[in-house]
Design a protein around this motif. Sequence first.
Motif, PDB file in Angstrom:
ATOM      1  N   ARG A  27       0.830  -1.209   0.000  1.00  0.00           N
ATOM      2  CA  ARG A  27       0.000   0.000   0.000  1.00  0.00           C
ATOM      3  C   ARG A  27       0.862   1.256   0.000  1.00  0.00           C
ATOM      4  NH1 ARG A  27      -4.865   0.512   4.038  1.00  0.00           N
ATOM      5  NH2 ARG A  27      -4.967   2.424   2.780  1.00  0.00           N
ATOM      6  N   ILE A  28       1.924   1.240   0.779  1.00  0.00           N
ATOM      7  CA  ILE A  28       2.830   2.397   0.807  1.00  0.00           C
ATOM      8  C   ILE A  28       3.460   2.612  -0.554  1.00  0.00           C
ATOM      9  CG2 ILE A  28       4.963   3.289   1.811  1.00  0.00           C
ATOM     10  CD1 ILE A  28       4.222   1.717   4.365  1.00  0.00           C
ATOM     11  N   VAL A  29       3.900   1.512  -1.170  1.00  0.00           N
ATOM     12  CA  VAL A  29       4.517   1.598  -2.497  1.00  0.00           C
ATOM     13  C   VAL A  29       3.541   2.168  -3.515  1.00  0.00           C
ATOM     14  CG1 VAL A  29       5.336   0.159  -4.401  1.00  0.00           C
ATOM     15  CG2 VAL A  29       6.243  -0.192  -2.110  1.00  0.00           C
ATOM     16  N   ASN A  30       2.279   1.733  -3.447  1.00  0.00           N
ATOM     17  CA  ASN A  30       1.280   2.151  -4.434  1.00  0.00           C
ATOM     18  C   ASN A  30       0.752   3.562  -4.189  1.00  0.00           C
ATOM     19  OD1 ASN A  30       1.281  -0.223  -5.993  1.00  0.00           O
ATOM     20  ND2 ASN A  30      -0.131  -1.238  -4.587  1.00  0.00           N
ATOM     21  N   GLU A  31       0.661   3.981  -2.924  1.00  0.00           N
ATOM     22  CA  GLU A  31      -0.034   5.228  -2.607  1.00  0.00           C
ATOM     23  C   GLU A  31       0.880   6.372  -2.200  1.00  0.00           C
ATOM     24  OE1 GLU A  31      -2.780   4.234   0.467  1.00  0.00           O
ATOM     25  OE2 GLU A  31      -3.746   2.608  -0.676  1.00  0.00           O
ATOM     26  N   GLY A  32       2.150   6.101  -1.899  1.00  0.00           N
ATOM     27  CA  GLY A  32       2.974   7.125  -1.265  1.00  0.00           C
ATOM     28  C   GLY A  32       3.805   8.000  -2.178  1.00  0.00           C
ATOM     29  N   ARG A  33       3.729   7.809  -3.498  1.00  0.00           N
ATOM     30  CA  ARG A  33       4.620   8.553  -4.396  1.00  0.00           C
ATOM     31  C   ARG A  33       4.411  10.061  -4.297  1.00  0.00           C
ATOM     32  NH1 ARG A  33       4.179  10.327  -9.894  1.00  0.00           N
ATOM     33  NH2 ARG A  33       6.235  10.570 -10.849  1.00  0.00           N
ATOM     34  N   ALA A  34       3.171  10.506  -4.441  1.00  0.00           N
ATOM     35  CA  ALA A  34       2.906  11.952  -4.457  1.00  0.00           C
ATOM     36  C   ALA A  34       3.213  12.592  -3.113  1.00  0.00           C
ATOM     37  CB  ALA A  34       1.461  12.211  -4.854  1.00  0.00           C
ATOM     38  N   MET A  35       3.050  11.852  -2.027  1.00  0.00           N
ATOM     39  CA  MET A  35       3.287  12.404  -0.690  1.00  0.00           C
ATOM     40  C   MET A  35       4.710  12.130  -0.210  1.00  0.00           C
ATOM     41  SD  MET A  35       0.608  14.035  -0.013  1.00  0.00           S
ATOM     42  CE  MET A  35       0.471  14.391  -1.775  1.00  0.00           C
ATOM     43  N   ARG A  36       5.565  11.650  -1.096  1.00  0.00           N
ATOM     44  CA  ARG A  36       6.994  11.461  -0.824  1.00  0.00           C
ATOM     45  C   ARG A  36       7.245  10.499   0.337  1.00  0.00           C
ATOM     46  NH1 ARG A  36       7.449  12.986  -5.743  1.00  0.00           N
ATOM     47  NH2 ARG A  36       7.778  15.218  -6.124  1.00  0.00           N
ATOM     48  N   VAL A  37       6.529   9.386   0.337  1.00  0.00           N
ATOM     49  CA  VAL A  37       6.807   8.287   1.263  1.00  0.00           C
ATOM     50  C   VAL A  37       7.216   7.106   0.403  1.00  0.00           C
ATOM     51  CG1 VAL A  37       5.908   6.797   3.090  1.00  0.00           C
ATOM     52  CG2 VAL A  37       5.089   9.156   2.885  1.00  0.00           C
ATOM     53  N   ARG A  38       8.488   6.779   0.433  1.00  0.00           N
ATOM     54  CA  ARG A  38       9.054   5.787  -0.489  1.00  0.00           C
ATOM     55  C   ARG A  38       9.755   4.678   0.288  1.00  0.00           C
ATOM     56  NH1 ARG A  38       6.954   5.471  -5.052  1.00  0.00           N
ATOM     57  NH2 ARG A  38       5.398   5.361  -3.392  1.00  0.00           N
ATOM     58  N   THR A  39      10.028   3.566  -0.387  1.00  0.00           N
ATOM     59  CA  THR A  39      10.663   2.416   0.252  1.00  0.00           C
ATOM     60  C   THR A  39      11.872   1.964  -0.557  1.00  0.00           C
ATOM     61  OG1 THR A  39       9.318   0.793  -0.947  1.00  0.00           O
ATOM     62  CG2 THR A  39       8.447   1.616   1.147  1.00  0.00           C
ATOM     63  N   LEU A  40      12.822   1.371   0.149  1.00  0.00           N
ATOM     64  CA  LEU A  40      13.932   0.650  -0.481  1.00  0.00           C
ATOM     65  C   LEU A  40      13.891  -0.767   0.068  1.00  0.00           C
ATOM     66  CD1 LEU A  40      16.467   0.480  -2.232  1.00  0.00           C
ATOM     67  CD2 LEU A  40      17.800   1.268  -0.273  1.00  0.00           C
ATOM     68  N   ILE A  41      13.480  -1.713  -0.780  1.00  0.00           N
ATOM     69  CA  ILE A  41      13.306  -3.107  -0.379  1.00  0.00           C
ATOM     70  C   ILE A  41      14.611  -3.861  -0.610  1.00  0.00           C
ATOM     71  CG2 ILE A  41      11.959  -5.200  -0.735  1.00  0.00           C
ATOM     72  CD1 ILE A  41      10.343  -2.852   0.348  1.00  0.00           C
ATOM     73  N   CYS A  42      15.078  -4.556   0.422  1.00  0.00           N
ATOM     74  CA  CYS A  42      16.343  -5.294   0.333  1.00  0.00           C
ATOM     75  C   CYS A  42      16.097  -6.766   0.662  1.00  0.00           C
ATOM     76  CB  CYS A  42      17.384  -4.726   1.297  1.00  0.00           C
ATOM     77  SG  CYS A  42      17.650  -2.952   1.114  1.00  0.00           S
ATOM     78  N   GLY A  43      16.802  -7.634  -0.033  1.00  0.00           N
ATOM     79  CA  GLY A  43      16.657  -9.062   0.216  1.00  0.00           C
ATOM     80  C   GLY A  43      17.818  -9.838  -0.356  1.00  0.00           C
ATOM     81  N   LEU A  44      17.852 -11.120  -0.027  1.00  0.00           N
ATOM     82  CA  LEU A  44      18.931 -11.990  -0.497  1.00  0.00           C
ATOM     83  C   LEU A  44      18.683 -12.514  -1.899  1.00  0.00           C
ATOM     84  CD1 LEU A  44      19.565 -14.071   2.749  1.00  0.00           C
ATOM     85  CD2 LEU A  44      20.968 -12.215   1.853  1.00  0.00           C
ATOM     86  N   ARG A  45      17.414 -12.660  -2.276  1.00  0.00           N
ATOM     87  CA  ARG A  45      17.089 -13.245  -3.577  1.00  0.00           C
ATOM     88  C   ARG A  45      15.998 -12.436  -4.264  1.00  0.00           C
ATOM     89  NH1 ARG A  45      15.690 -19.375  -3.337  1.00  0.00           N
ATOM     90  NH2 ARG A  45      16.204 -19.147  -5.540  1.00  0.00           N
ATOM     91  N   ALA A  46      16.034 -12.441  -5.572  1.00  0.00           N
ATOM     92  CA  ALA A  46      15.012 -11.750  -6.363  1.00  0.00           C
ATOM     93  C   ALA A  46      13.896 -12.742  -6.673  1.00  0.00           C
ATOM     94  CB  ALA A  46      15.609 -11.180  -7.640  1.00  0.00           C
ATOM     95  N   THR A  47      13.085 -13.041  -5.656  1.00  0.00           N
ATOM     96  CA  THR A  47      11.971 -13.968  -5.813  1.00  0.00           C
ATOM     97  C   THR A  47      10.698 -13.284  -5.343  1.00  0.00           C
ATOM     98  OG1 THR A  47      12.515 -14.899  -3.640  1.00  0.00           O
ATOM     99  CG2 THR A  47      13.381 -16.045  -5.575  1.00  0.00           C
TER     100      THR A  47
END
Length: 816
Positions: free
Chosen positions: A390-410
């Motif tokens: 939800r944050i990823v989908n709705e937060g662009r205009a309000m400048r709330v962004r995420t950096l997702i980190c993980g061990l595998r691209a699955t």
Amino acid sequence: MSMRHWDWSKPSGGHPALLGYATETAASMVMLAPITGLPWQAAAITLSGAALAGAAYDARQGTTPATLTTHALTWITSAAWSSWALATAPLTTTEWATGLSLTAIGFALNASATRSESSRKERKALLKLRRESVGILRDWEDRLARVARIEGCQGVDVTHWPKKVGYTVEVNLPPGGTTSDDLNGYGGKFAADMRLADGCGVEIYPGANRGTILIEVTLQDVMSQDILYPEDFSALSIVDRFPIGVHRDGKHALGALCNDCGILIGETDAGKTNQLRVTTAQLARMPDAMIWAIDITGGGVALPWITPWATEGTAAAPVVDWIAHDVDEARLMCTMAIEGIAARKAGYQQLMREKKSDNKLPVSHEIPAIVILVDETASLPHDVKEMLDRIVNEGRAMRVRTLICGLRATQDVISAAMKLQAKWRVGMTVSDPEEVAYLFPGYVKVDTKDAPVAGSGWNVHTRLGPKKPTPFKGYYIYDELTDKVCIATAGRRPKLDAITRDVPVGAAYPGRWARTLPVLYKGQQLTEAAQRAIEEAGEIVEAAAALLAEQGIAPAAPTAAAGAPQGYEGFGGGAADLFAAVEANISGGAPVQQQAVGTPAGTEPAPTAAAAAAVPRPARTLDPRQLGWELLVAAGSDGYAPKQLHTVLSEAMKQWVGEHANVPAPRTVSGWLAGWAKDGEAFADYSGQYTRYFARTEPAAGGNPQPAAVDRLPEGVDETVVLHAVELLVSTQFASPSMLSRKLRIPFDVAQGLMAYLQRRNIVGPDGDGERPDLLVSQQDLPELISRLSAELGVAEPDLVALGLAPAGAVTAAGE
């Protein structure tokens, strides 16, 4: 009296100065000739030797032929006049004037030659480079024809990179519709054709038009070199792109987290943690960006950025504003981010209109952007991932962004929403290119030799570029540099704006350090500033609880789900309602509302003092995986194919959660079913057109050792496959591995192993000389054989009914 220091170094000024010395020498020899009686041969020998030495020096310095000739002529002229003057001395006024005129002409010629020498050298180097460029262009025209089978290419230009690290070739493709897409995957082949070392490579990009390509060739391995994080702590802005490393052509590898989210993937020892630290350091330099972090494996992603403030006292404030070290704290953070997005949309509407910012929040130190760093995403429960979506989908205009980190691209790390909205993607070095293929657009398979060492990887931004995975080497940041960043940037860290802070769940925000610091630094001495943050947070929470009490409002304490089976209590009261509805559907009665254990009927449990003072946690949502398993159990002997279970699960979630329910993808549901079958919790029936799965009614008898090695199931085969194979072979009286492979949809080598297993069990006879083996069991004995085999393999009779393998009498009994 000071002593004079003589400078015996080579005089500056080049050939004009040397010519002046030669003139002085010649004039001195001529004037002293009457006294010394020097013969004219002395001047000739002296100045001729000087002329030869000057010519040798010019040749060694690579002087152009025109300048060398001018210098030589001036020396020869000086030697000739001096020799003539010595032979005819003393000189008249006219003869002296002639010598001075020759000297002036020589000075002018040498000065002109010296001034033009630099441009001549540049033209000479350019001509040499042009010859090399022509050779490079012809080589690439030939290489494209040989390796890629594209003939008729025309090389246009070559641009050499600084320090001869590599070059860029511009090539016009032949007519006929050939584009840069036709050369996808040829970079490694071109590099092999050029015999480039690991770390070097060839990248192909679109040119000025669709019929032109740019070929970037790296000749030196820059990937193996450590590139330290620059000690530049000046202010950056979240609205601009920021460097995280260097590409092979020397340009900065750039990241962006204002309009877009990001994904960072890297297996162990690939440099993911270091790259995340580099990104955090760049965010720390931004006074208009606030950093939150989620790491439920211990908060390690944020510890280096708060330790200088929390325990060492070297930084005035923490770089990371909020750390979610456990699942409950992650739920609080995500809930506040979601509520903050909605609050910002309403609260800053007038500001966005005044700034004419196209309905996007203009960030500043007073209204900062919020960047949530999420490490080890695969460890998060589904409801937290759903909130992140939800944050990823709705937060662009309000400048709330995420950096997702993980061990595998699955898909368990990167959801569909995360991948769609994350325009900036970074994959660190991998041993298997399949590990990052899902990360990049079009499932591009990278060449692992392009980024062969830890700390190197591929950078792509699908909107701003580079639009295809481009190798880069990330900056290396060590602990001392991290501490310097914390100290230098602590004073300009922003505070959360009032509109975002005053959302309903914002009551939990002041107490964030009181909940996290004692856990993260258990047994360690905190600084006075950190201890004060904990104490002030406690006062704020107590004041909020007292205010609620005065108003007669008590926050509800979360209770376990009464009536839910063991293991499902953590899903809240909704789980109990679901199981009650399932039981009512089976029994035909109405669901019974469960009462909390220990509470008299018709009364509500009184909240404890601790519950009243605590900040209420967000309600947990139902896990789709658990709901899918319950639906499979409820299906009984009918079972579900993967597509059917996905459809039923989708309807149940939408009925339970609403139309906005985040239903898992069909391939995810299929993976659940395959995993349950592999773990022995479910059966897989391969006999039909589609694989059908049934929940076991009894646990698999995996703990009982098999009597002998001859009875062990072959690799790739479970008990259900064995029973289906026996039923198929005996009922048809046709023993064929090909038929087993086709009907049961298993590999041919697995079917051969299965046939050998049945031969050892004396169900199928031995192979004849070129003849098909016989069946040793008749059709009449099939029910008895199935019953005996199922007992030996640990398959219960109700499960046989579900698989359609039970005798008719057993099916009738099960139906009654």
